[in-house]
Motif scaffolding. Structure first.
Motif, PDB file in Angstrom:
ATOM      1  N   TRP A   7       0.808  -1.244  -0.007  1.00  0.00           N
ATOM      2  CA  TRP A   7       0.213  -0.191   0.083  1.00  0.00           C
ATOM      3  C   TRP A   7       1.002   1.605   0.161  1.00  0.00           C
ATOM      4  CZ3 TRP A   7      -0.149  -3.787   4.368  1.00  0.00           C
ATOM      5  CH2 TRP A   7       0.536  -3.303   5.096  1.00  0.00           C
ATOM      6  N   SER A   8       2.133   0.783   0.159  1.00  0.00           N
ATOM      7  CA  SER A   8       2.780   2.307   0.228  1.00  0.00           C
ATOM      8  C   SER A   8       3.066   2.813  -1.311  1.00  0.00           C
ATOM      9  CB  SER A   8       4.407   1.840   0.719  1.00  0.00           C
ATOM     10  OG  SER A   8       5.140   1.106  -0.607  1.00  0.00           O
ATOM     11  N   ALA A   9       3.130   4.463  -1.296  1.00  0.00           N
ATOM     12  CA  ALA A   9       3.406   5.555  -2.274  1.00  0.00           C
ATOM     13  C   ALA A   9       4.220   5.022  -3.437  1.00  0.00           C
ATOM     14  CB  ALA A   9       3.522   6.794  -1.911  1.00  0.00           C
ATOM     15  N   THR A  10       5.718   4.562  -2.890  1.00  0.00           N
ATOM     16  CA  THR A  10       6.307   3.967  -3.809  1.00  0.00           C
ATOM     17  C   THR A  10       6.173   2.834  -4.469  1.00  0.00           C
ATOM     18  OG1 THR A  10       8.316   4.625  -2.179  1.00  0.00           O
ATOM     19  CG2 THR A  10       8.800   2.798  -3.383  1.00  0.00           C
ATOM     20  N   MET A  11       5.174   1.525  -3.497  1.00  0.00           N
ATOM     21  CA  MET A  11       4.918   0.574  -5.221  1.00  0.00           C
ATOM     22  C   MET A  11       3.681   1.157  -5.428  1.00  0.00           C
ATOM     23  SD  MET A  11       6.692  -2.427  -4.566  1.00  0.00           S
ATOM     24  CE  MET A  11       6.008  -3.095  -5.125  1.00  0.00           C
ATOM     25  N   GLN A  12       3.305   1.443  -5.496  1.00  0.00           N
ATOM     26  CA  GLN A  12       2.139   2.321  -6.189  1.00  0.00           C
ATOM     27  C   GLN A  12       2.630   3.220  -7.228  1.00  0.00           C
ATOM     28  OE1 GLN A  12      -1.610   0.933  -5.942  1.00  0.00           O
ATOM     29  NE2 GLN A  12      -0.012  -0.178  -4.609  1.00  0.00           N
ATOM     30  N   ARG A  13       3.626   3.878  -7.108  1.00  0.00           N
ATOM     31  CA  ARG A  13       4.174   4.359  -8.297  1.00  0.00           C
ATOM     32  C   ARG A  13       5.025   3.400  -9.196  1.00  0.00           C
ATOM     33  NH1 ARG A  13       8.836   9.405  -7.620  1.00  0.00           N
ATOM     34  NH2 ARG A  13       8.820   9.205 -10.485  1.00  0.00           N
ATOM     35  N   VAL A  14       5.590   2.396  -8.910  1.00  0.00           N
ATOM     36  CA  VAL A  14       6.314   1.165  -9.266  1.00  0.00           C
ATOM     37  C   VAL A  14       5.350   0.485  -9.936  1.00  0.00           C
ATOM     38  CG1 VAL A  14       6.992  -0.562  -9.502  1.00  0.00           C
ATOM     39  CG2 VAL A  14       7.847   0.856  -7.658  1.00  0.00           C
ATOM     40  N   VAL A  15       4.311   0.273  -9.929  1.00  0.00           N
ATOM     41  CA  VAL A  15       3.502  -0.434 -10.264  1.00  0.00           C
ATOM     42  C   VAL A  15       2.478   0.237 -11.477  1.00  0.00           C
ATOM     43  CG1 VAL A  15       0.706  -1.104 -10.113  1.00  0.00           C
ATOM     44  CG2 VAL A  15       2.472  -2.387  -8.697  1.00  0.00           C
ATOM     45  N   LYS A  16       1.963   1.777 -11.426  1.00  0.00           N
ATOM     46  CA  LYS A  16       1.686   2.792 -11.764  1.00  0.00           C
ATOM     47  C   LYS A  16       2.258   2.250 -13.361  1.00  0.00           C
ATOM     48  CE  LYS A  16      -0.756   7.497 -12.573  1.00  0.00           C
ATOM     49  NZ  LYS A  16      -0.377   8.454 -12.012  1.00  0.00           N
ATOM     50  N   GLU A  17       3.867   2.934 -12.969  1.00  0.00           N
ATOM     51  CA  GLU A  17       4.657   3.377 -14.047  1.00  0.00           C
ATOM     52  C   GLU A  17       5.709   1.890 -14.585  1.00  0.00           C
ATOM     53  OE1 GLU A  17       5.893   6.520 -14.861  1.00  0.00           O
ATOM     54  OE2 GLU A  17       4.487   7.102 -13.110  1.00  0.00           O
ATOM     55  N   SER A  18       5.117   0.365 -14.075  1.00  0.00           N
ATOM     56  CA  SER A  18       5.375   0.070 -14.985  1.00  0.00           C
ATOM     57  C   SER A  18       4.438  -0.788 -15.741  1.00  0.00           C
ATOM     58  CB  SER A  18       6.453  -1.141 -14.637  1.00  0.00           C
ATOM     59  OG  SER A  18       5.341  -2.086 -13.678  1.00  0.00           O
ATOM     60  N   GLU A  19       3.690  -0.875 -15.476  1.00  0.00           N
ATOM     61  CA  GLU A  19       1.783  -0.992 -16.229  1.00  0.00           C
ATOM     62  C   GLU A  19       2.095  -2.268 -15.639  1.00  0.00           C
ATOM     63  OE1 GLU A  19       1.796  -0.323 -20.266  1.00  0.00           O
ATOM     64  OE2 GLU A  19       1.338   2.109 -19.453  1.00  0.00           O
ATOM     65  N   MET A  20       2.883  -2.728 -14.246  1.00  0.00           N
ATOM     66  CA  MET A  20       2.895  -4.566 -14.050  1.00  0.00           C
ATOM     67  C   MET A  20       1.709  -4.754 -12.416  1.00  0.00           C
ATOM     68  SD  MET A  20       6.363  -5.199 -14.168  1.00  0.00           S
ATOM     69  CE  MET A  20       6.611  -6.297 -14.691  1.00  0.00           C
ATOM     70  N   THR A  21       0.909  -5.383 -12.336  1.00  0.00           N
ATOM     71  CA  THR A  21      -0.147  -6.398 -11.702  1.00  0.00           C
ATOM     72  C   THR A  21       0.715  -6.382 -10.604  1.00  0.00           C
ATOM     73  OG1 THR A  21      -1.586  -6.269 -12.819  1.00  0.00           O
ATOM     74  CG2 THR A  21      -2.052  -7.465 -10.608  1.00  0.00           C
ATOM     75  N   ILE A  22       0.828  -5.801  -9.499  1.00  0.00           N
ATOM     76  CA  ILE A  22       1.455  -6.878  -7.840  1.00  0.00           C
ATOM     77  C   ILE A  22       0.650  -8.618  -7.544  1.00  0.00           C
ATOM     78  CG2 ILE A  22       1.586  -7.457  -5.529  1.00  0.00           C
ATOM     79  CD1 ILE A  22       2.024  -4.263  -6.050  1.00  0.00           C
ATOM     80  N   ALA A  23       1.135  -9.102  -7.699  1.00  0.00           N
ATOM     81  CA  ALA A  23       0.349 -10.892  -7.408  1.00  0.00           C
ATOM     82  C   ALA A  23      -0.121 -10.936  -5.778  1.00  0.00           C
ATOM     83  CB  ALA A  23       1.535 -12.087  -7.468  1.00  0.00           C
ATOM     84  N   GLY A  24      -1.218 -10.783  -5.747  1.00  0.00           N
ATOM     85  CA  GLY A  24      -1.646 -11.099  -4.190  1.00  0.00           C
ATOM     86  C   GLY A  24      -1.909 -11.882  -3.489  1.00  0.00           C
TER      87      GLY A  24
END
Length: 93
Positions: A7-24
């Motif tokens: 939920w951190s801003a860092t991870m959200q930015r990485v996901v957005k910029e890379s257009e990837m999905t975090i496996a849950g």
């Protein structure tokens, strides 16, 4: 090992910029060894599997290996993978 919670801003930015999905569904991968043994089930999801163009078949935590981060085992396949090919396996620690 991103050392950042999902939920951190860092991870959200990485996901957005890379257009990837975090496996849950992996759960906490960092547990503080300073905590009493009874509380070591409390931790943070700091290690992530980011995907794009692959299907996650299963993601799970492996046992304690002496690190403060638990290793992950991820089984994945490519969407158009030939059924005769074995499932690809990647291990991250």
């Amino acid at each position: 090992d991103f050392n950042a919670a999902t939920w951190s801003a860092t991870m959200q930015r990485v996901v957005k910029e890379s257009e990837m999905t975090i496996a849950g569904g992996i759960g906490a991968t960092w547990l503080s060894r300073r905590l009493p043994r009874s509380l070591r089930t409390v931790g943070l999801p700091l290690d992530h599997v980011l995907t794009k163009g692959v299907e996650i078949r299963r993601a799970s935590l492996l046992g304690d290996i002496g690190s403060d981060h638990w290793p992950l085992l991820v089984e994945f396949s490519f969407p158009d993978e030939d059924e005769r090919l074995p499932t690809a396996v990647a291990m991250a620690q």
